[in-house]
Design an enzyme around this catalytic site. Structure first.
Site, PDB file in Angstrom:
ATOM      1  N   HIS A 166      10.191  -3.923   4.010  1.00  0.00           N
ATOM      2  CA  HIS A 166      10.620  -2.521   4.009  1.00  0.00           C
ATOM      3  C   HIS A 166      10.861  -2.031   5.427  1.00  0.00           C
ATOM      4  CE1 HIS A 166       6.220  -2.058   4.457  1.00  0.00           C
ATOM      5  NE2 HIS A 166       6.316  -0.744   4.616  1.00  0.00           N
ATOM      6  N   HIS A 203       0.829  -1.219   0.000  1.00  0.00           N
ATOM      7  CA  HIS A 203       0.000   0.000   0.000  1.00  0.00           C
ATOM      8  C   HIS A 203       0.865   1.271   0.000  1.00  0.00           C
ATOM      9  CE1 HIS A 203      -0.081  -0.728   4.621  1.00  0.00           C
ATOM     10  NE2 HIS A 203       0.943   0.042   4.314  1.00  0.00           N
ATOM     11  N   GLU A 226       4.127  -5.589   8.347  1.00  0.00           N
ATOM     12  CA  GLU A 226       2.781  -5.430   7.766  1.00  0.00           C
ATOM     13  C   GLU A 226       2.306  -6.698   7.069  1.00  0.00           C
ATOM     14  OE1 GLU A 226       2.940  -0.591   6.822  1.00  0.00           O
ATOM     15  OE2 GLU A 226       3.144  -2.012   5.182  1.00  0.00           O
ATOM     16  N   HIS A 274      -1.630   4.563   9.750  1.00  0.00           N
ATOM     17  CA  HIS A 274      -0.244   4.993   9.946  1.00  0.00           C
ATOM     18  C   HIS A 274      -0.173   6.264  10.791  1.00  0.00           C
ATOM     19  CE1 HIS A 274      -0.087   2.398   6.363  1.00  0.00           C
ATOM     20  NE2 HIS A 274       1.196   2.235   6.582  1.00  0.00           N
TER      21      HIS A 274
HETATM   22  C1  DHB Z   1       6.280   3.029   2.106  1.00  0.00           C
HETATM   23  C2  DHB Z   1       5.630   1.802   2.330  1.00  0.00           C
HETATM   24  C3  DHB Z   1       4.591   1.714   3.256  1.00  0.00           C
HETATM   25  O1  DHB Z   1       3.915   0.556   3.543  1.00  0.00           O
HETATM   26  C4  DHB Z   1       4.189   2.843   3.953  1.00  0.00           C
HETATM   27  O2  DHB Z   1       3.159   2.724   4.817  1.00  0.00           O
HETATM   28  C5  DHB Z   1       4.832   4.062   3.751  1.00  0.00           C
HETATM   29  C6  DHB Z   1       5.877   4.153   2.821  1.00  0.00           C
HETATM   30  C7  DHB Z   1       7.385   3.157   1.107  1.00  0.00           C
HETATM   31  O3  DHB Z   1       7.870   2.162   0.550  1.00  0.00           O
HETATM   32  O4  DHB Z   1       7.788   4.297   0.828  1.00  0.00           O
HETATM   33 FE    FE Z   2       2.566   0.872   5.386  1.00  0.00          FE
END
Ligand code: DHB
Ligand code: FE
Length: 281
Positions: free
Chosen positions: A193, A12, A240, A59
């Site tokens: 990530h 997302h 996540e 978030h």
């Molecule tokens: C990114 C990925 C995420 O799941 C998020 O909530 C905010 C940023 C990213 O890869 O930049």
């Molecule tokens: Fe996220």
């Protein structure tokens, strides 16, 4: 009776909202990523679900760090996109189905998943980016949606095992709704990530691909992973991925893979897409 006709997953990433708003789908950086959604969009056009249950994490928009429910269910008739200005233009509110939500809340709580019920809920990129990726509708959304928020931000967090069980409870809840409705369950977020700290920027392609395979074929393997292990491999925000297990729990033990796609990196993330249904044979 309401029926779960499929399970979808997607990352997302907020930059995706920006790319869609700027019409960059054919841009070399983005093309392969967006192409990965076309088969799912085609399937959705064919089967026309009535409602999507979108499992996502807030978030810090609707719930800030001072008050974070582990599981929260939207119980409203519409949800406002308040996507932090990351790119998706302020779109039409997404229609909900409060009556269905209250049925889900009652059933889930009876099954010992004690949802926080939210009669107002602002939704962020965790919810809106998947809506836009799968439906690309800004004026009139072609279906209703119900947000199911899982805390993946403020520790202590729930686990992959618990999310898997929540998915199973969600299936029972959906299937006990008397109205005929076609429902899809969407797990969002991940894959690997980490957005801050010394390890910011890490992506583990091998672990992501293994998670995709195990979620499809051996969800119990995924359910047994500890949060520490997932975060060590996939980064702090990689946790996540546990929300994909809600989707998986809502499907049968055996599934058919209608579509699978992975692309890394997009922004800071290994981006995955799945379209699964209960196995037909
Ligand atoms: C990114 C990925 C995420 O799941 C998020 O909530 C905010 C940023 C990213 O890869 O930049
Ligand atoms: Fe996220």
């Amino acid at each position: 009776m309401a029926k779960i006709i499929g399970g979808l997953t997607t990352s997302h990433i907020p930059a995706v909202g920006n790319a869609m708003a700027s019409k960059l789908e054919q841009d070399p950086y983005w093309k392969r990523f967006f192409d990965g959604y076309e088969p799912v969009k085609q399937w959705l056009d064919e089967v026309k679900p009535d409602l999507a249950i979108i499992v996502y994490n807030d978030h810090g928009l609707n719930f800030f760090l001072d008050k974070v429910p582990t599981f929260a269910l939207g119980c409203a008739d519409s949800y406002q996109n308040a996507d932090e200005g990351w790119g998706i233009p302020a779109s039409a509110d997404v229609p909900g189905d409060a009556q269905f939500s209250w049925h889900l809340a009652e059933s889930l709580i009876r099954q010992e998943f004690d949802m926080t019920t939210c009669q107002e809920m602002l939704v962020d990129h965790g919810f809106m980016v998947p809506m836009n990726l799968f439906w690309r509708q800004h004026e009139h959304w072609p279906l209703k949606a119900i947000p199911l928020a899982v805390n993946t931000v403020q520790h202590p967090l729930t686990s992959a095992a618990r999310c898997y069980k929540l998915g199973k409870a969600l299936r029972k809840a959906v299937e006990s709704y008397p109205e005929d409705m076609k429902v899809v369950v969407i797990g969002t977020g991940g894959l690997s990530h980490q957005l801050q700290g010394e390890r910011a920027g890490i992506i583990d392609v091998d672990f992501d691909l293994k998670c995709i395979d195990k979620i499809i074929n051996d969800p119990q393997w995924m359910a047994e992973l500890s949060n520490d292990y997932i975060m060590e491999k996939a980064g702090t925000e990689g946790i996540e991925v546990i929300m994909w297990m809600v989707m998986r729990g809502a499907l049968a033990d055996k599934v058919d893979v209608l579509h699978k796609h992975y692309h890394a990196p997009i922004s800071n993330t290994g981006a995955g897409v799945l379209l699964l249904t209960d196995a037909q044979s």
